[in-house]
Design a protein around this motif. Sequence first.
Motif, mmCIF file in Angstrom:
data_model
loop_
_atom_site.group_PDB
_atom_site.id
_atom_site.type_symbol
_atom_site.label_atom_id
_atom_site.label_comp_id
_atom_site.label_asym_id
_atom_site.label_seq_id
_atom_site.Cartn_x
_atom_site.Cartn_y
_atom_site.Cartn_z
ATOM 1 N N LEU A 118 0.826 -1.212 0.000
ATOM 2 C CA LEU A 118 0.000 0.000 0.000
ATOM 3 C C LEU A 118 0.856 1.256 0.000
ATOM 4 N N ASP A 119 0.478 2.227 -0.851
ATOM 5 C CA ASP A 119 1.079 3.550 -0.716
ATOM 6 C C ASP A 119 0.210 4.357 0.252
ATOM 7 N N TRP A 120 0.564 5.594 0.494
ATOM 8 C CA TRP A 120 -0.135 6.402 1.497
ATOM 9 C C TRP A 120 -1.627 6.555 1.164
ATOM 10 N N HIS A 121 -1.945 6.859 -0.086
ATOM 11 C CA HIS A 121 -3.348 7.062 -0.490
ATOM 12 C C HIS A 121 -4.156 5.774 -0.360
ATOM 13 N N GLU A 122 -3.589 4.684 -0.772
ATOM 14 C CA GLU A 122 -4.287 3.401 -0.651
ATOM 15 C C GLU A 122 -4.481 3.023 0.810
ATOM 16 N N GLY A 123 -3.513 3.365 1.659
ATOM 17 C CA GLY A 123 -3.646 3.114 3.096
ATOM 18 C C GLY A 123 -4.793 3.898 3.699
ATOM 19 N N VAL A 124 -4.926 5.150 3.271
ATOM 20 C CA VAL A 124 -6.044 5.973 3.755
ATOM 21 C C VAL A 124 -7.362 5.384 3.281
ATOM 22 N N GLN A 125 -7.400 4.991 2.023
ATOM 23 C CA GLN A 125 -8.636 4.423 1.491
ATOM 24 C C GLN A 125 -9.003 3.130 2.216
ATOM 25 N N MET A 126 -8.031 2.276 2.475
ATOM 26 C CA MET A 126 -8.285 1.031 3.215
ATOM 27 C C MET A 126 -8.816 1.360 4.612
ATOM 28 N N THR A 127 -8.219 2.362 5.248
ATOM 29 C CA THR A 127 -8.672 2.777 6.577
ATOM 30 C C THR A 127 -10.115 3.276 6.533
ATOM 31 N N LEU A 128 -10.461 4.019 5.506
ATOM 32 C CA LEU A 128 -11.840 4.523 5.379
ATOM 33 C C LEU A 128 -12.836 3.375 5.206
ATOM 34 N N TYR A 129 -12.483 2.372 4.411
ATOM 35 C CA TYR A 129 -13.360 1.200 4.274
ATOM 36 C C TYR A 129 -13.540 0.508 5.628
ATOM 37 N N PHE A 130 -12.450 0.380 6.367
ATOM 38 C CA PHE A 130 -12.489 -0.283 7.667
ATOM 39 C C PHE A 130 -13.311 0.525 8.678
ATOM 40 N N VAL A 131 -13.105 1.838 8.726
ATOM 41 C CA VAL A 131 -13.857 2.695 9.654
ATOM 42 C C VAL A 131 -15.352 2.630 9.333
ATOM 43 N N ALA A 132 -15.710 2.669 8.057
ATOM 44 C CA ALA A 132 -17.128 2.579 7.671
ATOM 45 C C ALA A 132 -17.729 1.261 8.147
ATOM 46 N N LEU A 133 -16.967 0.177 8.031
ATOM 47 C CA LEU A 133 -17.431 -1.132 8.498
ATOM 48 C C LEU A 133 -17.651 -1.119 10.007
ATOM 49 N N ILE A 134 -16.729 -0.560 10.749
ATOM 50 C CA ILE A 134 -16.849 -0.494 12.208
ATOM 51 C C ILE A 134 -18.065 0.354 12.607
ATOM 52 N N MET A 135 -18.255 1.485 11.955
ATOM 53 C CA MET A 135 -19.399 2.364 12.274
ATOM 54 C C MET A 135 -20.723 1.643 12.022
ATOM 55 N N ALA A 136 -20.822 0.937 10.900
ATOM 56 C CA ALA A 136 -22.047 0.187 10.605
ATOM 57 C C ALA A 136 -22.257 -0.922 11.626
ATOM 58 N N GLY A 137 -21.167 -1.566 12.036
ATOM 59 C CA GLY A 137 -21.271 -2.623 13.048
ATOM 60 C C GLY A 137 -21.746 -2.093 14.389
ATOM 61 N N LEU A 138 -21.220 -0.943 14.794
ATOM 62 C CA LEU A 138 -21.673 -0.329 16.052
ATOM 63 C C LEU A 138 -23.166 -0.010 15.994
ATOM 64 N N CYS A 166 -22.157 7.860 14.060
ATOM 65 C CA CYS A 166 -21.607 6.707 13.316
ATOM 66 C C CYS A 166 -22.082 6.719 11.867
ATOM 67 N N ASN A 167 -23.344 7.019 11.665
ATOM 68 C CA ASN A 167 -23.894 7.063 10.312
ATOM 69 C C ASN A 167 -23.209 8.149 9.482
ATOM 70 N N LEU A 168 -23.002 9.321 10.081
ATOM 71 C CA LEU A 168 -22.350 10.418 9.378
ATOM 72 C C LEU A 168 -20.891 10.084 9.057
ATOM 73 N N VAL A 169 -20.172 9.511 10.002
ATOM 74 C CA VAL A 169 -18.780 9.115 9.756
ATOM 75 C C VAL A 169 -18.726 8.072 8.631
ATOM 76 N N GLY A 170 -19.623 7.083 8.679
ATOM 77 C CA GLY A 170 -19.683 6.082 7.614
ATOM 78 C C GLY A 170 -19.992 6.698 6.265
ATOM 79 N N PHE A 171 -20.895 7.669 6.248
ATOM 80 C CA PHE A 171 -21.247 8.362 5.003
ATOM 81 C C PHE A 171 -20.044 9.132 4.453
ATOM 82 N N ILE A 172 -19.319 9.808 5.323
ATOM 83 C CA ILE A 172 -18.132 10.546 4.889
ATOM 84 C C ILE A 172 -17.077 9.582 4.329
ATOM 85 N N CYS A 173 -16.897 8.452 4.977
ATOM 86 C CA CYS A 173 -15.953 7.440 4.481
ATOM 87 C C CYS A 173 -16.367 6.932 3.105
ATOM 88 N N THR A 174 -17.641 6.604 2.951
ATOM 89 C CA THR A 174 -18.136 6.101 1.667
ATOM 90 C C THR A 174 -18.002 7.159 0.580
#
Length: 188
Positions: A81-101, A166-174
Amino acid sequence: MPTEGDPTDFIKVLHLLVLSFTWGMQVWVSFIGGFVLVSQVTRHTFGLVQSKFFPVYFFSLLGSHFVNLAIYAVYHPRELLDWHEGVQMTLYFVALIMAGLNAHWFGPDATVAMFEMRGIEEEHGLGSEVGMGANKEGYAKLREKDPKYKALRTTFFRYHGLSNLCNLVGFICTTTNLIYLALHLQTI
């Protein structure tokens, strides 16, 4: 023809469709559907509809975010992963966690508190008005008179607020991932 390690056209289309479906669902539920519904039905009907609708919404988000993260992770190994891909992976993961919560904790707890509040409101002849701003005096008097109702209301708004966050954070990530994906399309 895709090279080894590159996603097939099917996977690319699946990823784009799932991400778009997720974003569209979030826009509709977060910014359109609820506002239309609350202005058209009674307060208790609104709560009942939301109690049936939100579990489906939260678990649909959870599944969609899982698919998006899985597809992205398979084609972007952590070591490469480069820096941008790492951020994108993190955003996918954060969105998943927010939806799970929301699916497993905040949504169900807000619903339990809402139904308990509803029972008390019905005992006092409240809840049949249309719109959240109607009969503010009646609800204020109930809060003053009934400490259990006041505590339930506090609990409800705590979980409701956390759910909204959580919904707003997930929306921003998506949204960020969808924009990033769009900016990297080779053509339209």
